[in-house]
Design an enzyme around this catalytic site. Sequence first.
Site, PDB file in Angstrom:
ATOM      1  N   ASP A   1      -8.872  -4.899 -18.641  1.00 25.03           N
ATOM      2  CA  ASP A   1      -9.046  -5.920 -19.682  1.00 25.03           C
ATOM      3  C   ASP A   1      -7.670  -6.385 -20.172  1.00 25.03           C
ATOM      4  O   ASP A   1      -6.835  -5.568 -20.555  1.00 25.03           O
ATOM      5  CB  ASP A   1      -9.859  -5.301 -20.830  1.00 25.03           C
ATOM      6  CG  ASP A   1     -10.135  -6.265 -21.976  1.00 25.03           C
ATOM      7  OD1 ASP A   1      -9.715  -7.433 -21.898  1.00 25.03           O
ATOM      8  OD2 ASP A   1     -10.766  -5.819 -22.952  1.00 25.03           O
TER       9      ASP A   1
ATOM     10  N   HIS B   1       0.813  -1.218   0.000  1.00 22.65           N
ATOM     11  CA  HIS B   1       0.000   0.000   0.000  1.00 22.65           C
ATOM     12  C   HIS B   1       0.846   1.268   0.000  1.00 22.65           C
ATOM     13  O   HIS B   1       0.408   2.322  -0.472  1.00 22.65           O
ATOM     14  CB  HIS B   1      -0.928  -0.009   1.224  1.00 22.65           C
ATOM     15  CG  HIS B   1      -2.193   0.771   1.042  1.00 22.65           C
ATOM     16  ND1 HIS B   1      -2.279   1.903   0.249  1.00 22.65           N
ATOM     17  CD2 HIS B   1      -3.434   0.595   1.566  1.00 22.65           C
ATOM     18  CE1 HIS B   1      -3.521   2.379   0.295  1.00 22.65           C
ATOM     19  NE2 HIS B   1      -4.234   1.613   1.073  1.00 22.65           N
TER      20      HIS B   1
END
Length: 423
Positions: free
Chosen positions: A366, A154
Site C-alpha cells: 500500500d 533476480h
Amino acid sequence: MNFTVIRSSGNIVRPSESTPSVTLNLSAIDKLPIYRIYVHSLHVYKHGDKTAAKVICEALSKALVPYYPLAGRIKETSDGELQIACTGDGAWFIEAYTDCSLESVNYLDKVLKMPKDELLPTLPPETYGINPLLRIQFTRFTCQGFVLGITMHHSTADGVGAAQIINAIGEFARGFRHPKIQPEWDREAVPPRLVRAYGETKPFPSPPIPDYQLEPAIFNISQDEINNLKSDFKELTGDYCSTFDVVVASLWCHRTRAIELKKQTKVSLIFLVNARRFLDPPLPEGFYGNCIIPVTITVSSGWLVEASNKEVVQLIRNAKARVSTKIKRWVSSDELDESGYPYASLFAYTTLCISDWISPGFDKIDYGWGPPVQMFPIETVGIIMPIAIVGLPPTPKKGIRLKTYCVHGMHLQSLQQYYKNGT
C-alpha cells in the site's frame, strides 16, 4: 485492449542519504545462472491522486538508503563470480500517463490481451551507461488510478525479498521513517552447499530449445470450489491442507490427463519452497536474498490420472514435509546428493513448474491509497518451460487465478474443458 501510454524521459533516483561504498558478495544461490535475469510485474491500483508519482518516487529514494545494494550495479570478477558494487548510482523511475480510465479497461483483467510492454519501464538511454538493478514505471490513468510496472534483477532478491523491498517503498510513501522490517544482506549465512538442492554440481548448460510452443491460458477457481476440495480432504484424512495444495494437485492431474501420455511415462511437478526457517540457525527476518529451493515430485502418468485428489494432495504435503530433512542433508553431508531436480527436466513437456505469487504478499503493498486490485508477473520473452503461476483474481473476487503456459495448442482445449467442468 488498446490504449495509448505516453512516457516521460525518465530519471535516475538516488538514495536520499549517503550510503556505504562497498562491494558485496552474493550467495551461491544468488549466483546461479537461472537467477541472472530481470523479473517483471504489474501492480494495479484503483485509487491515487495527482501527487502519487511524486510520493512514490520520493519513497523509492528513501528506501534506497536501507536497501542501498539496489542502487548499485552487478559486477563480475575475473573468475566469473557475480558481486554487487554499491555505487549509489540509483534506480530508474519513469512517469507515464494514458488516455483512458482503469475502469474502461476493466482494471487490466484481460491480462493476456493488454499492451504489457507499454506498462513496463524501458531501459535508460545508452548515454547513461548504466543498467539499474531496479526499474519502476508509474502509469497514471485518467481516473487517478495507476499501474506500477516493476523490473528487478533476480540475483538481488527472491519473491519474498522483492515483496519486502517493494513494501518498504510503500511504507515510506505512507510516511514511515523506517521500514517495519530492517533489511539484512547476510548472504554469507546461506550455506554454499544448499545449492545442491538445484541438483547440479557444475555450471548449468544453456536451456534446450523445446520442439513445442506453449499456449497461454487463464483459469479462475472460485473460493467455493477450493473450500469443497479442502473439505473433502479433511473429511477423508482428518487433516487440513492449504489452498496451494488442492489447487496445484488439481491442475497437475488435469494437465496430465489433457496431454494424454502413455501410462508408464514419468511426469514431474516442481515447486519452490522458502528455506529461510529451515536453516540452522534460521536466516534473520529481514534477509531478502535468494533462499528458495525446488521440490520435485515424480510419478507415472498412469498413476496420476487415476489418483484421487486426496492422494495427490497428500503427495504434495509429504514432499513439503521432507524439506527440512533434505536441507540438513544437502548442507551437512560431504557426499553428493542427486535428490535435487535435474536442470534439463525443467524444460521437458512432462514437467509442470509452479510459481507461487501469493505467499510473498505483493497483494498487500500500500502506497497510501489502499492495496492493489490485482498484480501479476509479466513475461517479456518466450516461455520455454511448462509453468503455472498461482495468483489471485482481481478484487473483490475471491479464489485463485492460474496463469498458465503449460500445454501446446493441440492440448489447450482439453485442459480448458476440465476447468469448465469444475476442479
